[in-house]
Design a protein around this motif. Sequence first.
Motif, PDB file in Angstrom:
ATOM      1  N   SER A   1      -0.130  -3.351   3.565  1.00 16.44           N
ATOM      2  CA  SER A   1       0.760  -4.421   3.107  1.00 16.44           C
ATOM      3  C   SER A   1       1.740  -3.903   2.054  1.00 16.44           C
ATOM      4  CB  SER A   1      -0.054  -5.588   2.543  1.00 16.44           C
ATOM      5  OG  SER A   1      -0.784  -5.197   1.392  1.00 16.44           O
ATOM      6  N   LEU A   2       1.260  -2.993   1.196  1.00 18.68           N
ATOM      7  CA  LEU A   2       2.147  -2.410   0.192  1.00 18.68           C
ATOM      8  C   LEU A   2       3.266  -1.616   0.861  1.00 18.68           C
ATOM      9  CD1 LEU A   2       2.868  -1.753  -2.753  1.00 18.68           C
ATOM     10  CD2 LEU A   2       1.265   0.166  -2.634  1.00 18.68           C
ATOM     11  N   LEU A   3       2.932  -0.829   1.889  1.00 17.48           N
ATOM     12  CA  LEU A   3       3.943  -0.051   2.593  1.00 17.48           C
ATOM     13  C   LEU A   3       4.948  -0.960   3.294  1.00 17.48           C
ATOM     14  CD1 LEU A   3       1.808   2.860   4.119  1.00 17.48           C
ATOM     15  CD2 LEU A   3       3.204   2.871   2.040  1.00 17.48           C
TER      16      LEU A   3
ATOM     17  N   GLY B   1       3.807  -7.130  -5.666  1.00 17.04           N
ATOM     18  CA  GLY B   1       2.954  -7.655  -6.715  1.00 17.04           C
ATOM     19  C   GLY B   1       1.686  -8.305  -6.188  1.00 17.04           C
ATOM     20  N   PHE B   2       1.691  -8.704  -4.906  1.00 22.42           N
ATOM     21  CA  PHE B   2       0.516  -9.359  -4.319  1.00 22.42           C
ATOM     22  C   PHE B   2      -0.063  -8.567  -3.145  1.00 22.42           C
ATOM     23  CE2 PHE B   2       3.014 -12.729  -6.327  1.00 22.42           C
ATOM     24  CZ  PHE B   2       2.041 -13.363  -7.094  1.00 22.42           C
ATOM     25  N   ALA B   3       0.312  -7.293  -3.020  1.00 29.62           N
ATOM     26  CA  ALA B   3      -0.167  -6.470  -1.904  1.00 29.62           C
ATOM     27  C   ALA B   3      -1.694  -6.379  -1.944  1.00 29.62           C
ATOM     28  CB  ALA B   3       0.434  -5.073  -1.991  1.00 29.62           C
ATOM     29  N   TRP B   4      -2.320  -6.623  -0.804  1.00 25.54           N
ATOM     30  CA  TRP B   4      -3.780  -6.661  -0.724  1.00 25.54           C
ATOM     31  C   TRP B   4      -4.372  -5.408  -0.074  1.00 25.54           C
ATOM     32  CZ3 TRP B   4      -0.197  -9.542   1.805  1.00 25.54           C
ATOM     33  CH2 TRP B   4      -0.076  -9.347   3.176  1.00 25.54           C
ATOM     34  N   SER B   5      -3.504  -4.519   0.413  1.00 21.58           N
ATOM     35  CA  SER B   5      -3.955  -3.287   1.045  1.00 21.58           C
ATOM     36  C   SER B   5      -2.820  -2.287   1.009  1.00 21.58           C
ATOM     37  CB  SER B   5      -4.373  -3.542   2.495  1.00 21.58           C
ATOM     38  OG  SER B   5      -3.248  -3.954   3.261  1.00 21.58           O
TER      39      SER B   5
ATOM     40  N   ILE C   1      -3.024   3.717  -7.526  1.00 21.98           N
ATOM     41  CA  ILE C   1      -2.891   3.065  -6.227  1.00 21.98           C
ATOM     42  C   ILE C   1      -3.803   3.737  -5.201  1.00 21.98           C
ATOM     43  CG2 ILE C   1      -1.297   2.665  -4.308  1.00 21.98           C
ATOM     44  CD1 ILE C   1       0.926   2.337  -6.418  1.00 21.98           C
ATOM     45  N   GLN C   2      -3.865   5.058  -5.234  1.00 22.90           N
ATOM     46  CA  GLN C   2      -4.740   5.788  -4.304  1.00 22.90           C
ATOM     47  C   GLN C   2      -6.194   5.386  -4.484  1.00 22.90           C
ATOM     48  OE1 GLN C   2      -4.333  10.064  -4.418  1.00 22.90           O
ATOM     49  NE2 GLN C   2      -6.324  10.389  -3.452  1.00 22.90           N
ATOM     50  N   THR C   3      -6.631   5.294  -5.731  1.00 25.78           N
ATOM     51  CA  THR C   3      -8.014   4.905  -6.010  1.00 25.78           C
ATOM     52  C   THR C   3      -8.264   3.453  -5.614  1.00 25.78           C
ATOM     53  OG1 THR C   3      -8.113   6.470  -7.852  1.00 25.78           O
ATOM     54  CG2 THR C   3      -9.764   4.720  -7.804  1.00 25.78           C
ATOM     55  N   GLN C   4      -7.339   2.564  -5.936  1.00 33.27           N
ATOM     56  CA  GLN C   4      -7.519   1.140  -5.677  1.00 33.27           C
ATOM     57  C   GLN C   4      -7.652   0.850  -4.188  1.00 33.27           C
ATOM     58  OE1 GLN C   4      -4.758  -1.461  -7.710  1.00 33.27           O
ATOM     59  NE2 GLN C   4      -4.839  -2.997  -6.095  1.00 33.27           N
ATOM     60  N   TYR C   5      -6.868   1.536  -3.367  1.00 33.79           N
ATOM     61  CA  TYR C   5      -6.886   1.279  -1.928  1.00 33.79           C
ATOM     62  C   TYR C   5      -7.727   2.291  -1.155  1.00 33.79           C
ATOM     63  CZ  TYR C   5      -3.163  -2.074  -2.861  1.00 33.79           C
ATOM     64  OH  TYR C   5      -2.433  -3.142  -3.336  1.00 33.79           O
TER      65      TYR C   5
END
Length: 498
Positions: A112-114, A105-109, A48-52
Amino acid sequence: MNETAHNTKQTRSTALAGSGMGILLLLSLIALMIMYTETMLIAALPTIQTQYNTTTTWTAWVISIYLVVGAVATPILGKLGDSYGKRRFFLVAMVLYTVGVIGNGFAWSLASLLLFRAIQGIGLAIFPLAFAIIRDEFPPERVPTATGIVSAMFGVGAAVGLVVGSWVANNYGWQTTYHSVIPVALVLVVVAALTLKESPIRTPSRVDFPGAITFAIAIVSFLIAMTEGTSRGWTSGFIISLLALAFVFIIAFIVIEMRTRDPMIDLAMLRKRNVFLPNITSFVSGLAMFMLFQSVVYLMEYPAPVGFGTDIFRAGEILAPAAAFMLVAGPVAGAIVTRRGAKLPLFIGAAILAVSFYYYYLFRATEAQVALGAVFVCVGVSFMFTAMINIILQSVEQAQTGAATGMNTVFRTVGGSVGPTIAGVFLATYVAPIIIQTPRGPIMGPSLPTATAFDYIFLTGFGLAVVAMIVTLLIKGPVKVTESVTQAAEESLAEAHV
């Protein structure tokens, strides 16, 4: 006449038993689903850290915000359930948890995930409400067994999530795990709405909204200061202002709690030594467990020479035995509580925790060493959970057991929210670029945490565990427990595994 009454009573008991089994199956499946979802996420944190493209400190908020919101929402929804219907607010918590799962499941940033993780955190109120439903629906003699079965599902779900969930995340992406949970969550919401009946039992009380708001502002301000301190500077005006804000609001929270009829945390109860001190150990155990899990995941997935360079699935495999051992450690600690009192297993748990963190400071060169250390930590935490709740329940009046266990949940959850943030601070502070060997010679790679970062994390955990050992010695012992206290403790321990 007597025979007819007996037959009627027997028929009613049989009907209740059938209904009770359906409720028990439903709650067990919900526990399994939630623990599967949550433990999968732990192993996916580096991805998750790498993706965002964010930092370790802000990635820690993926865990922390869920726990902070849960700590605030749980007593609010619990009191609303007592006043206006447990089924009604159980369904509210279920729906919000499902909304969070869909959004994740659809968080784009990261933002949004938080946001969706915060919504999901409200769903933590599912379990206090679920155990309240069990107490209302089951005969008293069957309540401990029912709560024990649901509690066991937490361990099963954690083990499944760390292996199966990590495998799905590793091969198809961590968001796919959420996609796979969506239909299950929706079905369980519908089944709960159709099968659960509203309990006629009501306990009117006021919801401490001012206390909850000031408490949330204090904790969030402190965590943001911890998160931004490394990048902005610990003496910057922004960080100092946040810490001052946290201090002001924690004072305001204390003032509000002292004047509120139904406080979120009963400060008068904390004047009792055997209530205050176990809650301190609760905070430490929650902090240590979540700090450890975050650290071990990064240690497993970071490339050499810092870590082992494994994938999400392998990290989950390393942690799975620790989750399984929690199922064994709890009953063992319970047996010691019954025979020798609760103070001894609390001290043993804190001592195991201290040894575990110092072990990690010395030994983490192989995957087997890392897996063994995680087992030690989880065994120590299980001993502490089992003992501390028994001490608290034995130290308050029966009418205060709900408030006392709710307070213990808040202390443990807040500790769990602080743990990942502390680990993230060390991982972000002590970094160095890795050297990559190429045919044209060595080049500078990305900056990653050094061994020093992990050393400080484990030494911090060791120090906190030693504090817990000292605190335990100050508790009045040996704290023998009665049958009624043991039953109440089993119910509360099931909540503790969440």
